[in-house]
Design a protein around this motif. Structure first.
Motif, PDB file in Angstrom:
ATOM      1  N   VAL A   9       5.334  -9.490  39.268  1.00 39.46           N
ATOM      2  CA  VAL A   9       6.170  -8.492  39.940  1.00 39.46           C
ATOM      3  C   VAL A   9       6.425  -8.889  41.389  1.00 39.46           C
ATOM      4  O   VAL A   9       7.550  -8.777  41.904  1.00 39.46           O
ATOM      5  N   GLU A  10       5.395  -9.383  42.060  1.00 41.39           N
ATOM      6  CA  GLU A  10       5.576  -9.816  43.443  1.00 41.39           C
ATOM      7  C   GLU A  10       6.524 -11.014  43.528  1.00 41.39           C
ATOM      8  O   GLU A  10       7.353 -11.100  44.449  1.00 41.39           O
ATOM      9  N   ALA A  11       6.439 -11.929  42.566  1.00 39.21           N
ATOM     10  CA  ALA A  11       7.290 -13.117  42.593  1.00 39.21           C
ATOM     11  C   ALA A  11       8.755 -12.761  42.373  1.00 39.21           C
ATOM     12  O   ALA A  11       9.650 -13.271  43.065  1.00 39.21           O
ATOM     13  N   VAL A  12       9.038 -11.872  41.413  1.00 44.84           N
ATOM     14  CA  VAL A  12      10.430 -11.516  41.154  1.00 44.84           C
ATOM     15  C   VAL A  12      11.003 -10.676  42.287  1.00 44.84           C
ATOM     16  O   VAL A  12      12.188 -10.779  42.623  1.00 44.84           O
ATOM     17  N   THR A  13      10.184  -9.880  42.939  1.00 44.89           N
ATOM     18  CA  THR A  13      10.655  -9.112  44.089  1.00 44.89           C
ATOM     19  C   THR A  13      10.978 -10.026  45.268  1.00 44.89           C
ATOM     20  O   THR A  13      11.984  -9.848  45.955  1.00 44.89           O
ATOM     21  N   ALA A  14      10.124 -11.027  45.474  1.00 45.86           N
ATOM     22  CA  ALA A  14      10.383 -11.975  46.561  1.00 45.86           C
ATOM     23  C   ALA A  14      11.638 -12.807  46.293  1.00 45.86           C
ATOM     24  O   ALA A  14      12.306 -13.245  47.239  1.00 45.86           O
ATOM     25  N   ALA A  15      11.973 -13.038  45.034  1.00 48.89           N
ATOM     26  CA  ALA A  15      13.168 -13.814  44.685  1.00 48.89           C
ATOM     27  C   ALA A  15      14.442 -12.991  44.758  1.00 48.89           C
ATOM     28  O   ALA A  15      15.531 -13.525  44.515  1.00 48.89           O
ATOM     29  N   GLY A  16      14.332 -11.706  45.061  1.00 53.82           N
ATOM     30  CA  GLY A  16      15.515 -10.860  45.143  1.00 53.82           C
ATOM     31  C   GLY A  16      15.859 -10.138  43.861  1.00 53.82           C
ATOM     32  O   GLY A  16      16.968  -9.599  43.741  1.00 53.82           O
ATOM     33  N   GLY A  17      14.926 -10.097  42.896  1.00 57.04           N
ATOM     34  CA  GLY A  17      15.179  -9.401  41.646  1.00 57.04           C
ATOM     35  C   GLY A  17      14.376  -8.122  41.530  1.00 57.04           C
ATOM     36  O   GLY A  17      13.866  -7.589  42.523  1.00 57.04           O
ATOM     37  N   PHE A  18      14.238  -7.643  40.311  1.00 58.40           N
ATOM     38  CA  PHE A  18      13.495  -6.405  40.067  1.00 58.40           C
ATOM     39  C   PHE A  18      12.960  -6.423  38.648  1.00 58.40           C
ATOM     40  O   PHE A  18      13.292  -7.303  37.840  1.00 58.40           O
ATOM     41  N   VAL A  19      12.104  -5.448  38.346  1.00 54.17           N
ATOM     42  CA  VAL A  19      11.477  -5.329  37.032  1.00 54.17           C
ATOM     43  C   VAL A  19      12.307  -4.376  36.182  1.00 54.17           C
ATOM     44  O   VAL A  19      12.467  -3.207  36.527  1.00 54.17           O
ATOM     45  N   GLY A  20      12.820  -4.873  35.065  1.00 52.92           N
ATOM     46  CA  GLY A  20      13.622  -4.038  34.180  1.00 52.92           C
ATOM     47  C   GLY A  20      12.822  -3.309  33.126  1.00 52.92           C
ATOM     48  O   GLY A  20      13.274  -2.307  32.584  1.00 52.92           O
ATOM     49  N   GLY A  21      11.634  -3.793  32.797  1.00 49.78           N
ATOM     50  CA  GLY A  21      10.785  -3.145  31.793  1.00 49.78           C
ATOM     51  C   GLY A  21       9.354  -3.613  31.938  1.00 49.78           C
ATOM     52  O   GLY A  21       9.085  -4.752  32.333  1.00 49.78           O
ATOM     53  N   ASP A  22       8.415  -2.714  31.612  1.00 54.13           N
ATOM     54  CA  ASP A  22       6.988  -3.026  31.787  1.00 54.13           C
ATOM     55  C   ASP A  22       6.207  -2.310  30.693  1.00 54.13           C
ATOM     56  O   ASP A  22       6.185  -1.077  30.623  1.00 54.13           O
TER      57      ASP A  22
END
Length: 329
Positions: free
Chosen positions: A101-114
């Protein structure tokens, strides 16, 4: 002698003048040719050359397509949808999910499902990550480094032609909407007004549908989707085994599983029907038994009744039997 000398001098002057005129004409022709060549080459030299994105110079094919108005078909100009799925075995599932989650947030994305399931070493976490397309490959490699990668599948879909087609259809539909609005403003009767309003509503609905499709494609091409599953050390890897295994033991296990499932269904149905059988089945069965007994009693013939006093039975009323004749000796 003087006359001849004068005549020869005149001829020499005439020849020199003629030669000078010829040289002047050739020089003018050369200058005009040079000016024409320089004038034809000037527009080509002054024409701006469009550089490709990223500072790369366009090739001849690209410049030729730009001059004819054809769409740019280079890889960096195409609309491509990237999707990927991967399975990674890690020691700490919750920690790996948090790092993802931290990696995708730092890349400018977001979590679509968990989706997570905590069971000590058999824990599992499935995350759907949306990341910009430019950072798709880097994020996939980073997620694979969290543990031992068991599976990776990357798929691409080129939607360049569909995007170009949608752009053309949207432009045409907008022109149709504007035309319907102008006609509606000039409507003279109520019938024309109603007809044009219905047509305008239909065209606006078609335009909204096309724009929604364009936004959907833009979202899929701008943000790629990565579905990563983190599993613990003791997680089952049955999905990695071959699905088409054959053999006696495989068939026996499959048959036993089906038998247990069938027995479970049968017992469930029997448990649901048992109260009805006790409340309705027992009285109905008793009633049927009683009715059968009555029918049997009715079908039995009555027993014969003898004379009172125990006397002999009455003699037959018919004629006595005739003795058989004997033959003479």
């Amino acid at each position: 002698m003087t006359l001849r000398t004068a005549t020869g001098g005149a001829r020499a002057l005439a020849a020199i003048g003629l030669a000078a005129l010829l040289l002047a004409g050739c020089g003018a022709a050369d200058r005009s040719r040079d000016s024409a060549d320089s004038g034809g080459a000037a527009p080509a030299e002054k024409a701006p050359v469009q550089a490709a994105p990223g500072g790369a110079a366009p090739d001849r094919a690209a410049s030729g397509q730009a001059g004819t108005g054809a769409p740019d078909l280079r890889v960096d100009q195409r609309a491509i949808i990237y999707t990927g799925t991967m399975r990674v075995q890690v020691d700490d599932v919750e920690g790996a999910a948090r790092r993802a989650v931290e990696a995708v947030t730092a890349a400018g994305g977001f979590v679509g499902g968990d989706q997570r399931r905590s069971a000590d070493a058999s824990a599992q976490a499935e995350l759907e990550l949306r990341v910009p397309a430019a950072k798709f490959t880097a994020l996939v490699d980073e997620l694979a480094g969290f543990g031992r990668q068991q599976r990776r599948e990357i798929r691409t879909q080129d939607v360049t032609e569909e995007t170009v087609d949608l752009d053309a259809r949207i432009t045409t539909q907008r022109a149709r909407v504007d035309s319907a609005r102008r006609l509606l403003a000039r409507a003279g009767t109520v019938a024309e007004l109603v007809t044009l309003e219905n047509e305008l509503t239909r065209r606006e609905a078609d335009l909204a549908s096309l724009e929604a499709k364009k936004r959907r494609l833009a979202d899929l091409t701008a943000l790629s989707t990565i579905t990563v599953t983190f599993v613990g050390r003791d997680a089952s890897t049955a999905d990695e085994e071959e699905a088409d295994r054959t053999g006696f033991m495989v068939g026996l296990r499959g048959g036993w599983t089906v038998f247990l499932a069938s027995m479970g269904v049968l017992l469930t149905v029997l448990g649901a029907l048992l109260p009805w059988l006790l409340l309705i089945g027992v009285p109905v069965t008793a009633l049927v038994v009683v009715l059968r007994r009555r029918r049997r009693r009715r079908r039995q013939p009555p027993s014969p009744v003898g004379p009172v006093g125990g006397g002999r039975p009455p003699a037959p009323t018919g004629p006595p039997p005739v003795p058989a004749t004997r033959s003479a000796p």
